[in-house]
Design an enzyme around this catalytic site. Structure first.
Site, PDB file in Angstrom:
ATOM      1  N   THR A 100     -39.924  13.537   7.821  1.00  0.00           N
ATOM      2  CA  THR A 100     -41.234  13.108   8.312  1.00  0.00           C
ATOM      3  C   THR A 100     -41.154  11.657   8.747  1.00  0.00           C
ATOM      4  O   THR A 100     -40.428  10.881   8.128  1.00  0.00           O
ATOM      5  CB  THR A 100     -42.245  13.214   7.147  1.00  0.00           C
ATOM      6  OG1 THR A 100     -42.426  14.590   6.856  1.00  0.00           O
ATOM      7  CG2 THR A 100     -43.576  12.568   7.467  1.00  0.00           C
ATOM      8  N   THR A 138     -45.759  14.937  10.781  1.00  0.00           N
ATOM      9  CA  THR A 138     -44.621  15.839  10.570  1.00  0.00           C
ATOM     10  C   THR A 138     -44.917  17.243  11.085  1.00  0.00           C
ATOM     11  O   THR A 138     -46.084  17.614  11.241  1.00  0.00           O
ATOM     12  CB  THR A 138     -44.326  15.942   9.047  1.00  0.00           C
ATOM     13  OG1 THR A 138     -43.094  16.617   8.838  1.00  0.00           O
ATOM     14  CG2 THR A 138     -45.421  16.698   8.295  1.00  0.00           C
ATOM     15  N   SER A 192     -38.303  17.750  13.547  1.00  0.00           N
ATOM     16  CA  SER A 192     -39.067  17.579  12.300  1.00  0.00           C
ATOM     17  C   SER A 192     -40.423  16.899  12.477  1.00  0.00           C
ATOM     18  O   SER A 192     -41.165  16.764  11.511  1.00  0.00           O
ATOM     19  CB  SER A 192     -38.240  16.782  11.295  1.00  0.00           C
ATOM     20  OG  SER A 192     -37.882  15.528  11.832  1.00  0.00           O
ATOM     21  N   THR A 252     -41.596  10.882   2.248  1.00  0.00           N
ATOM     22  CA  THR A 252     -40.931  11.941   3.005  1.00  0.00           C
ATOM     23  C   THR A 252     -40.191  12.828   2.010  1.00  0.00           C
ATOM     24  O   THR A 252     -39.917  12.410   0.887  1.00  0.00           O
ATOM     25  CB  THR A 252     -39.970  11.367   4.056  1.00  0.00           C
ATOM     26  OG1 THR A 252     -39.357  12.451   4.769  1.00  0.00           O
ATOM     27  CG2 THR A 252     -38.886  10.511   3.432  1.00  0.00           C
ATOM     28  N   GLY A 253     -39.896  14.044   2.422  1.00  0.00           N
ATOM     29  CA  GLY A 253     -39.207  14.958   1.520  1.00  0.00           C
ATOM     30  C   GLY A 253     -40.105  16.133   1.163  1.00  0.00           C
ATOM     31  O   GLY A 253     -41.056  16.428   1.884  1.00  0.00           O
ATOM     32  N   ARG A 272     -48.748  26.920   5.200  1.00  0.00           N
ATOM     33  CA  ARG A 272     -48.301  25.927   4.220  1.00  0.00           C
ATOM     34  C   ARG A 272     -48.587  24.515   4.740  1.00  0.00           C
ATOM     35  O   ARG A 272     -48.304  24.186   5.897  1.00  0.00           O
ATOM     36  CB  ARG A 272     -46.814  26.104   3.953  1.00  0.00           C
ATOM     37  CG  ARG A 272     -46.218  25.109   2.952  1.00  0.00           C
ATOM     38  CD  ARG A 272     -45.620  23.912   3.609  1.00  0.00           C
ATOM     39  NE  ARG A 272     -44.955  23.009   2.656  1.00  0.00           N
ATOM     40  CZ  ARG A 272     -44.525  21.789   2.961  1.00  0.00           C
ATOM     41  NH1 ARG A 272     -44.685  21.315   4.175  1.00  0.00           N
ATOM     42  NH2 ARG A 272     -43.941  21.029   2.059  1.00  0.00           N
TER      43      ARG A 272
HETATM   44  N1  ASP Z   1     -43.012  15.814   3.554  1.00  0.00           N
HETATM   45  C1  ASP Z   1     -42.919  16.827   4.561  1.00  0.00           C
HETATM   46  C2  ASP Z   1     -43.547  18.092   4.087  1.00  0.00           C
HETATM   47  O1  ASP Z   1     -43.415  18.437   2.945  1.00  0.00           O
HETATM   48  C3  ASP Z   1     -41.530  17.129   5.010  1.00  0.00           C
HETATM   49  C4  ASP Z   1     -40.566  15.987   5.142  1.00  0.00           C
HETATM   50  O2  ASP Z   1     -40.834  14.853   4.905  1.00  0.00           O
HETATM   51  O3  ASP Z   1     -39.460  16.244   5.511  1.00  0.00           O
HETATM   52  O4  ASP Z   1     -44.131  18.771   4.896  1.00  0.00           O
END
Ligand code: ASP
Length: 329
Positions: free
Chosen positions: A189, A207, A86, A240-241, A217
């Site tokens: 991330t 990330t 990740s 994160t997310g 993207r």
């Molecule tokens: N925030 C990151 C993204 O949308 C992904 C993650 O944190 O898992 O690219």
């Protein structure tokens, strides 16, 4: 179970003593109460891999170094991990099979740098720092970001993580593009925040983004005010997310502004998640977002949508410990 209040007393009375470690080995979390006993220097970072990353950041902080250097060194540990799916070049690829990287960094003087959609460069965070320090700009993307990196001494790196390649081959069997599913399960991330001995704050976020994303993207992680924000007068936050959801509310800027208005880091992260739920209603059950934050008193906190998010904290009183964040659901 040891309560938060008991811990704060113990930490205040016996800062740095071994028994503090025992208290923290219990499943403490939540940080609903003020926790300024922890104080500086301090480093805090997202997810389990924050523990490893904090170690390198702490070496710099503990040697009286600058928070900016600490966060860069810290997140590089995750970028350099050849098995991370990740973060960094080992991360899951996009739908075309290419791993693309996003990162940003911000210092105590509102200087910031960012790269997005960067390919085949091992340490995007260091390129982001170079954008901050060597150009009049904040953000470089794609081929331009790569060209800038190569012109400034970074080497092209074709590494592919066999685990990510295998996962991609599996995914190709159906090639099902189901963003809501992907969004829930294929992310992580590293975001890191630090305050040094001089009371200065800095942050870094890096990330490979959502697994099997559309080509091109870009998520929240390289966007100042979304994946990361640092205001040295007030505090700092990182996310994160699912990046789309963080961008929609300018998440980390929101968290910092809530702290400016008097909320603790915990309360500010919680209020940002609540804002997200208010806007996204039922949809918010289908994705994960987590925030962490620190303020100028060295207080820290975190909050997330779905259970399962944790973060790692290292300070004089906390010997590098994972905390489970409270969740909305
Ligand atoms: N925030 C990151 C993204 O949308 C992904 C993650 O944190 O898992 O690219």
């Amino acid at each position: 179970m040891t309560t938060r209040r008991k811990f704060i007393q113990a930490a205040t009375i016996g800062a740095g003593i071994l028994s503090t470690k025992n208290l923290f080995s219990e499943n403490l979390s939540n940080l609903r109460e003020p926790n300024s006993a922890f104080n500086k220097p301090i480093v805090i970072s997202t997810w389990d891999f924050g523990i490893e990353a904090n170690i390198d950041a702490w070496k710099i902080l503990n040697g009286n170094g600058r928070a900016l250097d600490a966060v860069e060194a810290g997140v590089k540990v995750a970028e350099n991990d050849l098995h991370s799916t990740s973060v960094g070049l080992a991360g899951l690829p996009d739908r075309e099979g290419n791993t693309t990287l996003d990162a940003c960094i911000m210092d105590e003087n509102y200087n910031c740098g960012s790269v997005a959609f960067l390919e085949k460069i091992k340490n995007p965070i260091s390129v982001a720092r170079m954008v901050m320090e060597k150009t009049p700009h904040i953000m470089l993307v794609g081929a331009g970001a790569k060209q800038f990196a190569l012109e400034n001494g970074f080497k092209e790196d074709d590494y592919k993580n066999p685990e990510s390649v295998k996962a991609y081959k599996e995914w190709l069997k159906e090639s099902k593009y189901d963003p809501m599913f992907d969004m829930k399960d294929q992310h992580d991330t590293i975001g890191m925040l630090a305050m040094d001995e001089k009371n200065n704050l800095s942050g870094a976020c890096t990330t490979s983004g959502l697994g099997f994303k559309m080509r091109g993207r870009v998520g929240d992680s390289p966007i100042i005010g979304a994946g990361l924000y640092v205001d040295n007068e007030i505090g700092a936050a990182t996310a994160t997310g699912v990046g789309e959801e963080v961008i929609r509310i300018a998440g980390t800027h929101l968290v910092v502004e809530m702290m400016r208005n008097g909320k603790s880091p915990y309360e500010a992260c919680k209020a940002a998640i609540e804002r997200m739920v208010k806007i996204r209603k039922e949809k918010s059950k289908d994705f994960q977002v987590g925030f962490i934050a620190i303020n100028k008193s060295g207080e820290f906190g975190g909050y997330c949508l779905q259970p399962g998010f944790n973060f790692a904290v290292y300070s004089n009183n906390i010997p590098n410990q994972l905390f489970k964040a409270d969740s909305y659901y």
